[in-house]
Design a protein around this motif. Structure first.
Motif, PDB file in Angstrom:
ATOM      1  N   SER A   1       0.884  -1.233  -0.030  1.00  0.00           N
ATOM      2  CA  SER A   1      -0.043  -0.168   0.102  1.00  0.00           C
ATOM      3  C   SER A   1       0.717   1.106  -0.036  1.00  0.00           C
ATOM      4  CB  SER A   1      -0.981  -0.059   1.194  1.00  0.00           C
ATOM      5  OG  SER A   1      -0.268   0.061   2.481  1.00  0.00           O
TER       6      SER A   1
ATOM      7  N   GLU B   1       0.958   3.909  -3.240  1.00  0.00           N
ATOM      8  CA  GLU B   1       0.272   5.164  -3.271  1.00  0.00           C
ATOM      9  C   GLU B   1       1.350   6.179  -3.698  1.00  0.00           C
ATOM     10  OE1 GLU B   1      -0.107   7.161   0.435  1.00  0.00           O
ATOM     11  OE2 GLU B   1       0.883   5.800   1.519  1.00  0.00           O
TER      12      GLU B   1
ATOM     13  N   HIS C   1      -3.983   6.141  -4.525  1.00  0.00           N
ATOM     14  CA  HIS C   1      -4.708   5.545  -3.514  1.00  0.00           C
ATOM     15  C   HIS C   1      -5.613   4.413  -3.825  1.00  0.00           C
ATOM     16  CE1 HIS C   1      -3.102   7.965  -0.039  1.00  0.00           C
ATOM     17  NE2 HIS C   1      -3.293   8.940  -0.838  1.00  0.00           N
TER      18      HIS C   1
ATOM     19  N   ILE D   1      -5.046   0.572  -2.280  1.00  0.00           N
ATOM     20  CA  ILE D   1      -6.174  -0.324  -1.216  1.00  0.00           C
ATOM     21  C   ILE D   1      -6.370  -1.327  -2.146  1.00  0.00           C
ATOM     22  CG2 ILE D   1      -8.200  -0.007  -0.448  1.00  0.00           C
ATOM     23  CD1 ILE D   1      -7.855   2.954  -0.001  1.00  0.00           C
TER      24      ILE D   1
ATOM     25  N   GLN E   1      -5.594   5.086   4.910  1.00  0.00           N
ATOM     26  CA  GLN E   1      -6.312   4.212   3.769  1.00  0.00           C
ATOM     27  C   GLN E   1      -7.059   3.364   4.463  1.00  0.00           C
ATOM     28  OE1 GLN E   1      -2.704   2.833   2.008  1.00  0.00           O
ATOM     29  NE2 GLN E   1      -2.397   4.456   0.399  1.00  0.00           N
TER      30      GLN E   1
ATOM     31  N   ILE F   1     -11.776   6.586  -0.180  1.00  0.00           N
ATOM     32  CA  ILE F   1     -10.894   7.607  -0.826  1.00  0.00           C
ATOM     33  C   ILE F   1     -11.677   8.873  -1.009  1.00  0.00           C
ATOM     34  CG2 ILE F   1      -9.522   8.183  -2.692  1.00  0.00           C
ATOM     35  CD1 ILE F   1      -8.873   5.122  -2.956  1.00  0.00           C
TER      36      ILE F   1
END
Length: 472
Positions: A90, A94, A99, A103, A324, A452
């Motif tokens: 993750s 990112e 993002h 995720i 996240q 998000i």
């Protein structure tokens, strides 16, 4: 109402954990993690089924899968040392892709896999115990007992985890190597098959290449050392070496184990049996093989479960720090410094499919292959991360750089895509496998988009600055 000027995610990001992890894991402990997660009961089953389908020809897809595994090991090594954070994939994604891919990659490759693959592991262990000791223990009691035990042990801290994992991995590899070598040398208590290796060594011809998708399952998971990077000693050396040595040991172990089975069990029985490792152990050692198998099955399942309950919660911890995931995943126990909420969450999602599936042998293959799709998707995103970050930060110092870049990444992506296409061993299973994986991944994607946009208040595909992630 959510204040448009201050997102919940940014507010939560200011809540720091009560303590930072300490470096406690050396090369031996990390090697045990790399091996222990991969060599599971699911691997024992699928590898023997592959040997049953292709005979000695299974060594071809097994070798190709080994080289594919080296490509993801190189990508994860570069990323883990460039961005040494517990969030692992993750955190890398990112910075590289944004993002939403971050995720999706972490939940698909690890949380969803925990739902599928760990559940299959527990089901297999329960089935083996029931086969060897019928009527001795109630159905599913072993599965839930092991899950509860290792959940409690992982709540007690990383030191206990490391000691347990090293012992489990060592016993497991020794048992599998002993089975393979005993069979190949004809030292079993039962006679070997006289026709075992006298016919065509590769009956499938070029079609054996379609089994790479099955063989790759024997090598997925070595990157579980990466979420432990903040608790590792000399990570610049130990992270890459633990994964490389791990997949090498795994390749030798699986090859000897699979070939050995061909000396004692007819190919058609290996290919069709729900518990081919049970057939192998009893054909090789008779009644004594049952105890041998119980040891192998128990150490494999416990090792896989132990590693997952150590690594996946630390991924969730890192995601929570990044904003996240739910902020509760950042909570650390005051005494043992473990992400206790995340550990309990992983245990819960592991136990849920076991409760729903019950002791159905036919569910195991479906769970494992659906997990394979999710895991291979995560590996594709990992390779894309390396390519994106090489373009965005070409001059950044990298403690580990992928040799012959970008060839390993390109070959890795192509190989993973082909493996997903051929993941189903039979047309009858294809729809169920892709429906199961697609439904869960679709749900994860929907939740990721909502999180998000509504909580983090950020774009889906805009990468975060590397400096910001490293400063957390």
């Amino acid at each position: 109402m959510i204040d448009p000027d201050v997102s919940l995610a940014s507010t939560l990001a200011t809540e720091r954990p009560v303590a930072k992890p300490r470096a406690r894991l050396g090369l031996g402990a990390l090697l045990a993690v790399a091996i222990g997660l991969v060599v599971s009961q699911g691997v024992m089953v699928l590898m023997l089924q592959g040997a049953g389908i292709a005979g000695l020809g299974f060594l071809i897809p097994l070798t190709l899968a080994f080289f594919l595994a080296l490509t993801y090991v190189m990508s994860f090594s570069e990323l883990a040392l460039m961005i040494p954070r517990a969030g692992s994939l993750s955190s890398y994604t990112e910075v590289a892709l944004g993002h939403f891919p971050a995720i999706l990659a972490t939940f698909s490759g690890y949380v969803v896999v925990a739902m599928f693959a760990l559940s299959a592991e527990l089901l297999l262990l329960d089935l083996i115990i029931a086969e060897v000791y019928p009527g001795v223990v109630p159905s599913m009691s072993i599965a839930y007992g092991v899950l509860i035990l290792f959940t409690l042990l992982n709540l007690l801290g990383i030191d206990l985890f490391a000691r347990l994992q090293s012992a489990l991995a060592l016993v497991m590899v020794i048992v599998l190597l002993a089975l393979g070598l005993t069979a190949m040398t004809g030292s079993g208590s039962q006679p070997a098959l006289t026709q075992a290796l006298t016919h065509d060594w590769n009956p499938l011809g070029a079609g054996v290449l379609t089994l790479v998708a099955l063989a790759i399952w024997g090598f997925v998971g070595a990157e579980f050392v990466c979420p432990l990077v903040e608790e590792s000693k000399q990570p610049e050396r130990n992270i890459p070496w633990s994964m490389m040595l791990g997949v090498g040991v795994i390749f030798v172990t699986i090859a000897l184990y699979s070939i050995g089975a061909l000396f004692y069990v007819p190919q058609e029985e290996l290919a069709s049996a729900a518990l081919p490792h049970y057939l192998f152990a009893t054909a090789l050692l008779g009644e004594g093989g049952k105890l041998f198998l119980v040891i192998a099955a128990a150490t494999a399942t416990c090792s896989t479960l132990n590693t997952s309950l150590a690594a996946i919660p630390r991924m969730l911890f890192g995601m929570a720090v990044n904003g996240q995931a739910f902020p509760q995943f950042k909570l650390l126990s005051k005494r043992f410094n473990t992400p206790w909420v995340a550990v309990l969450f992983v245990a819960l999602i592991t136990g849920a499919p076991v409760l729903l599936m019950g002791d159905r042998p036919d569910a195991i293959g479906l769970l494992l292959l659906a997990a394979a799709i999710a895991w291979l998707l995560a590996y594709i995103i990992c390779h894309l991360d390396v390519i994106a970050l090489r373009r965005r930060y070409p001059d950044l110092a990298r403690p580990f750089k992928t040799p012959f870049y970008p060839l390993p990444q390109v070959l890795g992506i192509a190989g993973m895509l082909v493996s997903i296409y051929y993941v189903s061993p039979s047309p009858e299973m294809t729809a169920s496998i892709f429906y199961s994986a697609g439904a869960v991944l679709g749900l994860v994607s929907l939740i990721a988009v909502l999180w998000i946009k509504l909580v983090m208040r950020k774009p889906l595909f805009t990468p975060e600055p590397l400096e910001q992630v490293l400063a957390r």
